[in-house]
Design a protein around this motif. Structure first.
Motif, short mmCIF file in Angstrom:
data_model
loop_
_atom_site.label_atom_id
_atom_site.label_comp_id
_atom_site.label_asym_id
_atom_site.label_seq_id
_atom_site.Cartn_x
_atom_site.Cartn_y
_atom_site.Cartn_z
N ILE A 104 0.41 -0.91 0.29
CA ILE A 104 0.15 -0.22 0.12
C ILE A 104 0.78 1.39 0.21
O ILE A 104 0.79 2.18 -0.32
CB ILE A 104 -0.57 0.45 1.25
N ALA A 106 -6.13 4.33 7.26
CA ALA A 106 -5.69 3.13 7.80
C ALA A 106 -5.18 3.32 8.83
O ALA A 106 -5.56 1.89 10.02
CB ALA A 106 -4.29 2.84 7.15
N GLU A 116 -16.00 0.42 10.75
CA GLU A 116 -15.75 -0.54 9.57
C GLU A 116 -15.02 -0.97 8.61
O GLU A 116 -14.99 -2.00 8.08
CB GLU A 116 -17.02 -2.28 9.98
N LYS A 117 -15.33 0.56 8.21
CA LYS A 117 -14.85 0.20 7.06
C LYS A 117 -13.78 0.44 6.90
O LYS A 117 -13.36 -0.24 5.02
CB LYS A 117 -16.13 1.20 6.21
N PHE A 118 -13.69 0.63 7.43
CA PHE A 118 -11.73 0.78 7.56
C PHE A 118 -10.56 -0.69 7.80
O PHE A 118 -9.65 -0.16 7.57
CB PHE A 118 -11.00 2.08 8.38
N LYS A 119 -11.33 -1.04 8.15
CA LYS A 119 -10.91 -2.35 8.01
C LYS A 119 -9.78 -2.95 6.63
O LYS A 119 -10.32 -2.88 5.22
CB LYS A 119 -11.83 -4.13 8.28
N MET A 120 -8.72 -3.48 6.78
CA MET A 120 -7.09 -4.20 6.37
C MET A 120 -7.80 -4.98 5.28
O MET A 120 -6.98 -5.43 4.44
CB MET A 120 -5.99 -3.54 6.89
N GLU A 121 -8.19 -5.78 6.83
CA GLU A 121 -8.46 -7.24 6.13
C GLU A 121 -9.23 -7.58 4.31
O GLU A 121 -10.48 -6.60 4.75
CB GLU A 121 -9.58 -8.38 6.83
N ASP A 122 -9.72 -7.68 3.44
CA ASP A 122 -10.42 -8.08 1.82
C ASP A 122 -11.25 -8.66 2.57
O ASP A 122 -12.58 -8.22 1.89
CB ASP A 122 -9.24 -8.86 1.41
N THR A 123 -11.19 -9.38 3.20
CA THR A 123 -12.59 -10.37 3.28
C THR A 123 -13.61 -8.79 4.33
O THR A 123 -13.53 -9.17 5.46
CB THR A 123 -12.65 -11.68 4.19
N GLN A 124 -15.09 -9.98 3.92
CA GLN A 124 -16.17 -9.10 4.59
C GLN A 124 -16.43 -10.32 6.45
O GLN A 124 -16.69 -11.27 6.06
CB GLN A 124 -17.51 -9.20 4.07
#
Lengths: 582, 482
Positions: free
Chosen positions: A170, A192, A273-281
């Protein structure tokens, strides 16, 4: 040419035919915004009111004033939060970006974090009163500053470490696409860090109520200072031995804590929550009814669009040049010279502060040093007792709650509120009990100190227990592991890391609490325990500078030592030995 | 048809140069004033209108080279020339596609795509227009307002591609762009890129792709550059003039894959010699196998003869030590592969093996390297052949296997031998892992030193030579025969 225009409010409204143009949610949100603006205007006006020796600000015990007082207190909390965020962004950014500053700023942060805020409240108050003579603004600033210092450090740490652990690719993408520093900050770095910042902010804010209550009414240099607020209302109730008013104050406090949680923090946490780094929901998404209303109203979207449009009209520093920046060019000789200068000046500065501090104490209250260390040890024993007793009580209960999802879903928010409820509101009730039963305050102080701090252990143990994978629990059941073996082999190691976190927080809180818990009063009756907290409290009241400096230094020293020698080792152990998963 | 250059000959030049690298060296400082050399004297020019693949095993420094060319990290010596001047920062001509996609999860697809344009201060309307065009081109229609986490891996990489192409870079850099994707998705994306490229719709003038996948390189690139490992040196360069669409089953294609493959699996052999022998073998109508015996590397087998414990660890310079590097292979993987080869009559083609196992060759190589090192098998010409010890291992029971493995590990792996002897010499048969790490640190980066010790520990544990206690981070020999 534009096939799918970027959604604007108009196009959204037009395409979304299911939703009326002006919904009930809109009305609620707009009414809420207007009410907020009006309240801010009313509350802000009071903050600059003049006062002087002839008209000291007083607090009326009429419950009808409580909403106004609560508003004033709340305003202080949010101003402090705002300042904390601003400070965090600047300080954390500087520490993360400059190699040199990092080596100075981070140790300073580490120490500041360990210093009990209440210990130097008196210093701050006198300073601010001198800054704004004859106006409430000085007191107002001091109170805000106390809350600020109570909550800012771990937010700053969180931001700093988020910046340092930005995923490498990133970071590279930001460089390759040549984002300006400003763009990088707002589009990459701040988002982030948002989740960490929000969580730490929420926790700190909860802790902030305690400092609010302690700082609104305080006597410094033999003078009683009072700010209108829910904390000073409670203090006035205590002074007047008015149990009914105290009850009103406690009730107001409960409402405040719950309301802020529901109307502010829950929506913010759910939004972050929308700033989570993980790619999965993630499967369990946090919900907030407040956020749902705001989202449904479309107001947030409209405001966002407005800000964006305004931003578009700002004159941009256009980058027409196709020249690369000079980030790769380093002049090692120049760097060395700057290094020497920088660390030289910093080193001399630190040495000078240390030297003048030691000579100051040595020349004034040097004889106190041994005694103060002894008092510090007594307070340390209390803090240790709290961690042990609270662990014995709350670990089994916390594990039980954590293993029952239904109960924990229901209990966790409640415990969070309990943890953020300022314990100093309860002190008078306990004091009355001590006065009536003749319970020794040297022991009683442990109970008082634990009122606000034990929850951290419970709270963290629940999280730890919830995090133990179900597979492991099923395996344990399958092999009929139970009783002591289960605790030793699964539960203990599973919750260890979170217990350490809770223990550090609880102990830190206990040191702070000692300053208000080792001296308590009800009306004219005052109970004083032997301890460093009482020593600092007395020095503060008398305006005895050398003793304030000595007391604060010794307490900070204790905190730093215990953290380094004890907690940090446990923490490392937790990280290496008892980590579940990778 | 295929033209080959090697170290001795100058680089093949394509169209007008976009980026040129001159004598690039990259090394990282290690403790005790040692250096880890990652790249050594690499010169390279990327020209307009070409697709170039940088091919190499992991550890060959290919991604480092890509980042130096992109201006993300500085070379230790040598320079990157951009518009006639040395590059001083992120290269404005380059847009990059990342292995992990590196999308911002909090921005929608279109906002992600627009980010580079925004940095260039392109006005909003123009920005949106161009972003939508790129999204359209790359087949992301309808996903403009989706967030990356709602998309599949393949779709995410499309966003990464659109984000890079929308700035119309002179060079598109791709760092293992397809290795996080499943086989079908990757193939689909590769074909779409070639399609755009052939139709001259591709918004970049050239592509530089880093990969460890030989077939991918041969399928896509006009020019293939093979980097050797430790340190990364320029080993060979192939011109690939096959017209697109390339048929993976054609003789030409498999021939080139084979050649590249020969070079990759014989890391120490001289490329000219190798290819000469290859061509000879092909010309004489024989199958290429067995004909070209590459000289075996003397360093990887340097374990012969037992040296005095720590001496063995210390005698090598960092460069030599790179040859002594333990391949990161697990014992379980080795055992599995031995069994598999044994079932096939004791000999297998690594490339076929990888294909059948659905492995990348790259993933298999550490295991075959390890078998080679332990003398369980011999790797030559892309074939792996079980030696006597390996055959015995395949047919042994659990305890016998351990005995065999122990003998081989002590005889062939100096690090394990040294650890074992050092522990034996200690009265309490215990030594802190730091002791060994300090020694390893002189030859490897600290992360690599850790990995080396971890591999040695895994092997040593299996061989029941020594044990490791995680709590105290010590290695020890269990007492009482434990």
């Amino acid at each position: 040419m534009i096939k799918k225009p970027y959604p604007t409010p108009q196009s959204q409204g037009a395409t979304n035919t299911l939703r009326p143009r002006f919904s009930f949610a809109d009305i609620i949100v707009i009414a809420g915004v207007l009410a907020l603006l009006y309240a801010l205007a009313r509350l802000g006006a009071g903050a600059t009111a003049p006062f002087g020796p002839h008209n000291p600000p007083t607090v009326s015990l009429d419950p009808a004033n409580l909403p106004y007082y609560a508003g004033r207190s709340l305003l202080r909390m949010f101003i402090a939060l705002f300042l904390s965020v601003v400070f965090t962004l600047i300080y954390g950014f500087a520490a993360a970006k400059s190699r040199r500053l990092e080596r100075i700023l981070i140790p300073i942060l580490d120490i500041l974090q360990s210093i009990p805020v209440l210990a130097f409240l008196s210093v701050v108050i006198t300073g601010f009163i001198a800054l704004f003579p004859n106006s409430l603004l000085g007191l107002e600033c001091a109170s805000i500053f106390a809350i600020f210092t109570g909550q800012v450090w771990n937010m700053t740490f969180s931001f700093y470490s988020s910046l340092k652990t930005l995923p490498r690719e990133i970071d590279e993408a930001a460089k390759v696409f040549r984002l300006s520093a400003w763009q990088r900050f707002w589009k990459v770095e701040v988002p982030a860090s948002t989740i960490g910042l929000v969580w730490n902010g929420m926790m700190s804010f909860g802790g902030g109520w305690f400092f609010l209550a302690a700082s609104e009414a305080i006597s410094v240099l033999n003078q009683q200072y009072t700010l209108p607020g829910v904390g000073s209302y409670a203090a006035a109730a205590v002074a007047a031995q008015d149990g009914k008013s105290l009850g009103w104050a406690i009730m107001t406090m409960v409402i405040l804590v719950v309301a802020v949680d529901q109307l502010f923090w829950r929506p913010v946490v759910a939004w972050s929550e929308k700033f989570k780094m993980e790619d999965t929901q993630s499967a369990d998404v946090r919900h907030s009814w407040m956020l749902t209303i705001i989202r449904r109203s479309g107001l947030a979207e409209w405001v966002g669009m407005l800000i964006q449009r305004i931003g578009d009209h700002f004159p941009h520093r256009t980058r027409t040049s196709n020249q690369p920046s000079r980030t790769l060019v380093v002049n090692p000789k120049r760097e060395r010279i700057i290094d020497i200068l920088f660390y030289g000046v910093a080193g001399i500065g630190i040495a000078w502060v240390l030297y003048s501090g030691i000579t100051y104490i040595g020349s004034t209250v040097g004889g106190d040093v041994g005694e103060v260390f002894g008092l510090g040890f007594l307070t340390l024993l209390r803090a240790i007792a709290i961690v042990i007793v609270a662990s014995l009580i709350w670990v089994p209960i916390g594990v039980w709650i954590g293993f029952n999802p239904k109960i924990s879903n229901f209990m966790q928010p409640i415990i969070q509120v309990l943890a953020s409820f300022p314990a100093n509101f309860i002190f008078p009730i306990v004091t009355i009990f001590f006065l009536n039963t003749g319970f020794p305050i040297d022991l009683g102080a442990i109970l008082l100190m634990s009122l606000g701090t034990q929850w951290y252990i419970l709270f963290n143990v629940i999280s730890g227990a919830m995090a133990i994978p179900n597979d492991l629990r099923e395996a344990a059941r399958n092999f009929r592991v139970s009783g002591w073996q289960l605790w030793r082999q699964l539960i203990g190691p599973g919750i260890f890391g979170m217990w350490v976190t809770g223990g550090i927080t609880a102990m830190g809180g206990a040191w702070n609490a000692s300053i208000v818990a080792e001296v308590v009063s009800w009306g004219k009756d005052t109970l004083t325990a032997h301890g460093l907290g009482a020593y600092i409290a007395a020095a503060t009241t008398n305006g005895d500078w050398p003793r304030i400096v000595l007391g604060v230094s010794v307490m900070s020293l204790y905190v730093v030592m215990i953290n380094r020698l004890f907690w940090r080792r446990l923490y490392l152990l937790a990280e290496t030995r008892f980590k579940i998963g990778n | 048809m295929t033209q080959v250059t090697t170290l001795a000959q100058p680089t093949i030049q394509a169209g007008a140069p976009i980026i040129a690298a001159k004598h690039i060296t990259k090394s990282f400082d290690l403790p005790h004033s040692n250096k880890l050399h990652v790249l050594q004297d690499i010169s390279f020019t990327l020209g307009e209108g070409e697709i170039v693949a940088l091919l190499g095993k992991s550890g060959s420094g290919k991604s480092t080279l890509l980042r130096i060319l992109a201006g993300l990290i500085p070379p230790s010596s040598g320079e990157v020339i951009y518009q006639g001047k040395p590059l001083t920062g992120p290269n404005p001509d380059v847009a990059m596609v990342f292995q992990s996609f590196a999308l911002l999860p909090w921005l929608t697809v279109i906002d992600n795509v627009e980010i580079g344009l925004e940095a260039q201060q392109v006005a909003r309307i123009e920005r949106t227009k161009r972003a939508l065009a790129a999204i359209d081109l790359i087949g992301l229609d309808g996903f403009e307002s989706a967030y990356p986490r709602e998309l599949s891996g393949g779709m995410r990489q499309r966003v990464g591609l659109a984000r890079a192409l929308v700035v119309r870079p002179a060079a598109l850099f791709m760092d293992e762009p397809f290795s996080a994707l499943d086989v079908l998705t990757a193939e689909n994306l590769r074909n779409e890129i070639i399609e755009l490229w052939m139709e001259h719709k591709f918004p970049a003038k050239s592509i530089l792709i880093v990969t460890h996948n030989i077939e991918e390189a041969v399928y896509l690139a006009d020019r293939i550059i093979i980097l050797g490992s430790n340190p990364g040196v320029f080993r060979a360069e192939f011109k690939n003039a096959m017209p697109h669409w390339r048929d993976r089953k054609s003789v030409e294609f498999t021939d080139m894959v084979d050649k590249v493959y020969q070079i990759m699996t014989n890391p120490e052999a001289d490329v000219d010699e190798l290819l000469a022998r290859y061509n000879q073998a092909v010309a004489s109508g024989q199958h290429s196998d067995d004909q070209i015996a590459a000289p075996r590397d003397s360093l990887t087998t340097a374990g012969d003869g037992r040296r005095d414990s720590t001496q063995a660890l210390l005698v090598h310079t960092p460069q030599q030590a790179q040859g002594l590097r333990l391949p990161q292979a697990k014992v379980g993987g080795m055992a599995g592969l031995i069994e598999l080869i044994d079932e096939q009559g004791g000999k297998a083609d690594i490339f076929d093996l990888a294909k059948r196992l659905n492995f990348e060759v790259d993933d298999l190589l550490p295991i075959t390297d390890a078998l080679d090192l332990l003398d369980f098998a011999e790797v030559q010409q892309g074939d792996i052949t079980l030696l006597d010890e390996g055959k015995a291992f395949a047919n042994a029971g659990i305890q016998e296997r351990k005995v065999l493995f122990r003998a081989q590990a002590l005889a062939r792996v100096p690090l394990i031998d040294s650890i074992y002897r050092s522990l034996q010499m200690k009265g309490n048969k215990k030594l802190s892992a730091d002791f060994f790490l300090d020694i390893l640190d002189q030859r490897f980066s600290s992360a690599e030193a850790r990995r080396q010790l971890e591999t040695a520990t895994e092997w040593g544990r299996y061989a029941e030579l020594f044990e490791y206690d995680a709590a105290s981070d010590t290695l020890y020999i269990p007492q009482n025969g434990g």
